[in-house]
Design a protein around this motif. Structure first.
Motif, PDB file in Angstrom:
ATOM      1  N   PHE A   1      -1.364  10.444   0.812  1.00  0.00           N
ATOM      2  CA  PHE A   1      -1.808  10.020  -0.363  1.00  0.00           C
ATOM      3  C   PHE A   1      -2.057  11.255  -1.525  1.00  0.00           C
ATOM      4  O   PHE A   1      -3.270  11.673  -1.523  1.00  0.00           O
ATOM      5  CB  PHE A   1      -3.236   9.446  -0.070  1.00  0.00           C
ATOM      6  N   PRO A   2      -1.094  11.437  -2.200  1.00  0.00           N
ATOM      7  CA  PRO A   2      -1.183  12.700  -3.138  1.00  0.00           C
ATOM      8  C   PRO A   2      -2.400  12.510  -4.356  1.00  0.00           C
ATOM      9  O   PRO A   2      -2.862  13.511  -4.526  1.00  0.00           O
ATOM     10  CB  PRO A   2       0.020  12.900  -3.965  1.00  0.00           C
ATOM     11  N   LYS A   3      -2.650  11.206  -4.477  1.00  0.00           N
ATOM     12  CA  LYS A   3      -3.759  11.032  -5.379  1.00  0.00           C
ATOM     13  C   LYS A   3      -5.142  11.793  -5.162  1.00  0.00           C
ATOM     14  O   LYS A   3      -5.857  12.052  -6.128  1.00  0.00           O
ATOM     15  CB  LYS A   3      -4.038   9.501  -5.665  1.00  0.00           C
ATOM     16  N   PHE A   4      -5.285  12.144  -3.876  1.00  0.00           N
ATOM     17  CA  PHE A   4      -6.631  12.865  -3.415  1.00  0.00           C
ATOM     18  C   PHE A   4      -6.642  13.968  -4.356  1.00  0.00           C
ATOM     19  O   PHE A   4      -7.657  14.451  -4.686  1.00  0.00           O
ATOM     20  CB  PHE A   4      -6.800  12.969  -1.914  1.00  0.00           C
ATOM     21  N   ASN A   5      -5.643  14.808  -4.225  1.00  0.00           N
ATOM     22  CA  ASN A   5      -5.333  16.148  -4.566  1.00  0.00           C
ATOM     23  C   ASN A   5      -5.605  16.019  -6.267  1.00  0.00           C
ATOM     24  O   ASN A   5      -6.016  16.968  -7.029  1.00  0.00           O
ATOM     25  CB  ASN A   5      -4.236  16.957  -4.366  1.00  0.00           C
TER      26      ASN A   5
ATOM     27  N   PHE B   1       0.813  -1.242   0.044  1.00  0.00           N
ATOM     28  CA  PHE B   1       0.045  -0.029  -0.007  1.00  0.00           C
ATOM     29  C   PHE B   1       0.878   1.252   0.061  1.00  0.00           C
ATOM     30  O   PHE B   1       0.564   2.245  -0.716  1.00  0.00           O
ATOM     31  CB  PHE B   1      -0.932  -0.077   1.086  1.00  0.00           C
ATOM     32  N   SER B   2       2.158   1.158   0.668  1.00  0.00           N
ATOM     33  CA  SER B   2       2.876   2.204   0.637  1.00  0.00           C
ATOM     34  C   SER B   2       3.373   2.523  -0.855  1.00  0.00           C
ATOM     35  O   SER B   2       3.336   3.804  -1.245  1.00  0.00           O
ATOM     36  CB  SER B   2       4.230   2.235   1.457  1.00  0.00           C
ATOM     37  N   LEU B   3       3.602   1.664  -1.549  1.00  0.00           N
ATOM     38  CA  LEU B   3       3.984   1.923  -3.054  1.00  0.00           C
ATOM     39  C   LEU B   3       3.002   2.276  -3.937  1.00  0.00           C
ATOM     40  O   LEU B   3       3.075   2.994  -4.831  1.00  0.00           O
ATOM     41  CB  LEU B   3       4.843   0.653  -3.222  1.00  0.00           C
ATOM     42  N   LEU B   4       1.568   1.704  -3.553  1.00  0.00           N
ATOM     43  CA  LEU B   4       0.675   2.169  -4.480  1.00  0.00           C
ATOM     44  C   LEU B   4       0.242   3.523  -4.304  1.00  0.00           C
ATOM     45  O   LEU B   4      -0.133   4.134  -5.055  1.00  0.00           O
ATOM     46  CB  LEU B   4      -0.720   1.211  -3.982  1.00  0.00           C
ATOM     47  N   ALA B   5       0.460   3.994  -3.179  1.00  0.00           N
ATOM     48  CA  ALA B   5       0.095   5.412  -2.754  1.00  0.00           C
ATOM     49  C   ALA B   5       1.360   6.327  -3.300  1.00  0.00           C
ATOM     50  O   ALA B   5       0.902   7.291  -3.943  1.00  0.00           O
ATOM     51  CB  ALA B   5      -0.067   5.629  -1.279  1.00  0.00           C
TER      52      ALA B   5
ATOM     53  N   ASN C   1      -0.806  21.088  -5.509  1.00  0.00           N
ATOM     54  CA  ASN C   1      -0.547  20.479  -4.547  1.00  0.00           C
ATOM     55  C   ASN C   1      -0.129  19.164  -4.478  1.00  0.00           C
ATOM     56  O   ASN C   1       0.760  18.531  -4.232  1.00  0.00           O
ATOM     57  CB  ASN C   1      -1.738  20.506  -3.429  1.00  0.00           C
ATOM     58  N   TYR C   2      -0.640  18.663  -5.566  1.00  0.00           N
ATOM     59  CA  TYR C   2      -0.421  17.136  -6.011  1.00  0.00           C
ATOM     60  C   TYR C   2       0.942  17.269  -6.457  1.00  0.00           C
ATOM     61  O   TYR C   2       1.844  16.184  -6.378  1.00  0.00           O
ATOM     62  CB  TYR C   2      -1.527  16.722  -7.033  1.00  0.00           C
TER      63      TYR C   2
ATOM     64  N   ASN D   1       3.597   8.741 -12.326  1.00  0.00           N
ATOM     65  CA  ASN D   1       2.452   8.620 -13.001  1.00  0.00           C
ATOM     66  C   ASN D   1       1.707  10.181 -13.009  1.00  0.00           C
ATOM     67  O   ASN D   1       1.941  10.832 -11.809  1.00  0.00           O
ATOM     68  CB  ASN D   1       1.620   7.677 -12.761  1.00  0.00           C
ATOM     69  N   TYR D   2       1.145  10.548 -14.063  1.00  0.00           N
ATOM     70  CA  TYR D   2       0.210  11.690 -14.036  1.00  0.00           C
ATOM     71  C   TYR D   2       0.973  12.976 -13.635  1.00  0.00           C
ATOM     72  O   TYR D   2       0.205  13.707 -13.468  1.00  0.00           O
ATOM     73  CB  TYR D   2      -0.768  11.553 -13.107  1.00  0.00           C
ATOM     74  N   VAL D   3       2.209  13.064 -13.879  1.00  0.00           N
ATOM     75  CA  VAL D   3       2.730  14.445 -13.699  1.00  0.00           C
ATOM     76  C   VAL D   3       2.488  15.157 -14.855  1.00  0.00           C
ATOM     77  O   VAL D   3       2.192  16.382 -14.945  1.00  0.00           O
ATOM     78  CB  VAL D   3       4.319  14.186 -13.269  1.00  0.00           C
TER      79      VAL D   3
END
Length: 493
Positions: free
Chosen positions: A279-283, A71-75, A304-305, A313-315
């Motif tokens: 969990f940056p994916k929230f932003n 989960f650490s790496l997924l986040a 913020n993300y 990913n997603y940068v």
């Protein structure tokens, strides 16, 4: 003689108890497991440390250590962390192999480690090693099923593997089968759905959170069936109210199903505490959802993300969305500044980032088409239709935009269940775009095929699926071709 017999009895009893204690998913371990699925990883680590001190021969904490890394790496999706943490995999497997062979957790725990690292390796582009880890997990679970057919946790992971291996793209299946990889996605989904209903009534009820976690992603990212939205959201209700993962899944599922306002509401009410993992994916999700709604603060979440996220990913996509945020507000200086960032920052591992780079290297979008696209993504279909009201190819100079306006209208009418208008516009997109590198024409053909398949007009559906497959050298080619081939397969062609 009596003393000797008593000694042997005590020895056998002690050995049996020690052996059983090798895999003891006791109350401490259950609490740690639940903390992991709440994304309170520090709390989980503290509970695991106590369990190791109290019951040093219990092997379950080693399995839970692997969950924490997973989960650490997924986040984070941080490459450096991945390289550092994957070194622990072999040591954990070596430890688990020395434990009680008579426990149903013996092969299962090893399979879990292989499976979790197989999924992580795929995320970090280590595909060959990922495949072998998943296959190893599958073999162990099959062996365990023969020994312990009523051990329900086995079905949880076997079901997921069935989905993973059964969802290999059509153009890769022949290669995969040569390595012995095969699965049935439908069977895997049925297994997980059965467990979601049955596990809460068993002594393995604590595994329910994990089953729900899998089902949310499968229903949302694999099945893409918006009719299942209510069912998927109902699954999440069984997760704990203090769970950060619950809030994220509810926001994610809503966002991906074009329930934009609902997604924003869930993501904004996420539980706030230092005990949760970062969990940056929230932003990232919030920034995208707010951009779809044209909120004035969408940029803050995307910024913020980018500040918090150190992953792969997603940068590029986040920088592109920031560029579009300012483009919609007429701030061309900031638009061009962020377009430069798309070109220079991030990776092109994920399809979103590849597409972001392609758009950054293309001419700036038409503002009305961009608005309609964002409104469509948010599920604001009537607003998107108003944005494009009265427009056709003649209103646009660029070939790209001439194709997109028909494609976008097709998508909007499709979602509004106006099949005739959808097919008419999709066909125009095909006619004008089938020889270009844009994905609009191929996806339009796929979409018409879907409409006809729902009507059970198999010949018409097959015709358009074949058209989608025949178009080459365009964006998302592998994905669109795979979906079209799956459509033909569903109908027996």
């Amino acid at each position: 003689m009596i003393k000797k017999t008593l000694f042997i009895f005590i020895l056998i009893t002690t050995t049996a108890l020690t052996s059983k204690a090798n895999f003891d998913f006791n109350s401490n371990c259950i609490r740690a497991y639940q903390a992991i699925f709440d994304l309170k990883l520090k709390e989980a680590e503290a509970i695991i440390a106590r369990e190791k001190a109290q019951n040093p021969k219990n092997a379950i904490p080693v399995l839970l250590d692997n969950y924490i890394d997973f989960f650490s790496l997924l986040a984070s999706e941080n490459k450096a962390d991945y390289e550092r943490l994957k070194e622990k995999r072999n040591a954990r497997l070596a430890y688990l192999e020395k434990q009680d062979r008579n426990s149903p957790y013996y092969l299962f725990a090893q399979a879990e480690v292989y499976l979790q690292w197989g999924l992580l390796k795929s995320r970090f582009q280590d595909f060959m090693s990922s495949g072998f880890d998943v296959k190893k997990a599958d073999n162990l679970l099959n062996e365990n099923l023969k020994k312990f057919p009523s051990f329900l946790p086995n079905k949880k992971s076997a079901g997921l593997i069935d989905v993973v291996l059964g969802s290999i793209p059509s153009n890769m299946k022949s290669i995969a089968s040569s390595f012995g990889f095969s699965g049935n996605a439908n069977n895997g989904i049925k297994t997980l759905q059965y467990l979601a209903d049955s596990l809460p009534k068993t002594s393995y009820s604590f595994y329910n959170d994990e089953v729900i976690f899998f089902l949310c992603y499968i229903e949302t990212d694999l099945l893409h069936n918006k009719a299942n939205y209510k069912k998927t959201m109902a699954y999440t209700n069984s997760l704990g109210n203090g769970s950060l993962l619950k809030t994220y899944l509810q926001g994610y599922v809503s966002y991906k199903n074009a329930k934009n306002d609902t997604a924003i509401a869930y993501l904004l009410k996420r539980p706030q505490s230092s005990s949760f993992i970062n969990f940056p994916k929230f932003n990232y999700l919030l920034g995208n959802a707010k951009l779809n709604r044209m909120d004035s603060d969408a940029n803050l979440y995307l910024i913020n993300y980018l500040k918090e996220y150190k992953g792969i990913n997603y940068v590029k996509d986040a920088y592109l969305k920031l560029a579009y945020y300012y483009f919609l507000r007429g701030d061309n200086n900031r638009y061009h500044a962020f377009i430069k960032m798309v070109k220079s920052q991030g990776n092109t591992i994920d399809e979103k980032d590849k597409q972001a780079l392609k758009e950054a290297n293309d001419t700036a979008p038409d503002i009305n088409l961009l608005k309609a696209r964002l409104q469509f993504d948010g599920g604001y279909f009537s607003k998107a239709l108003q944005t494009l009201a009265g427009k056709d190819a003649g209103d646009f100079k660029l070939k790209r935009d001439q194709i997109e306006v028909y494609y976008r209208l097709g998508r909007i009418y499709d979602e509004l269940s106006k099949d005739s208008d959808a097919i008419n516009n999709y066909q125009k997109a095909i006619n004008s775009g089938k020889l270009t590198s844009y994905y609009y024409a191929a996806n339009a053909a796929l979409s018409i095929g879907n409409i006809y398949e729902k009507r059970n007009e198999k010949a018409n559906a097959a015709n358009f699926y074949r058209q989608a497959i025949a178009m080459k050298n365009h964006e998302y080619e592998n994905s669109i071709e795979s979906k079209a081939k799956e459509g033909l397969k569903r109908m027996g062609y």
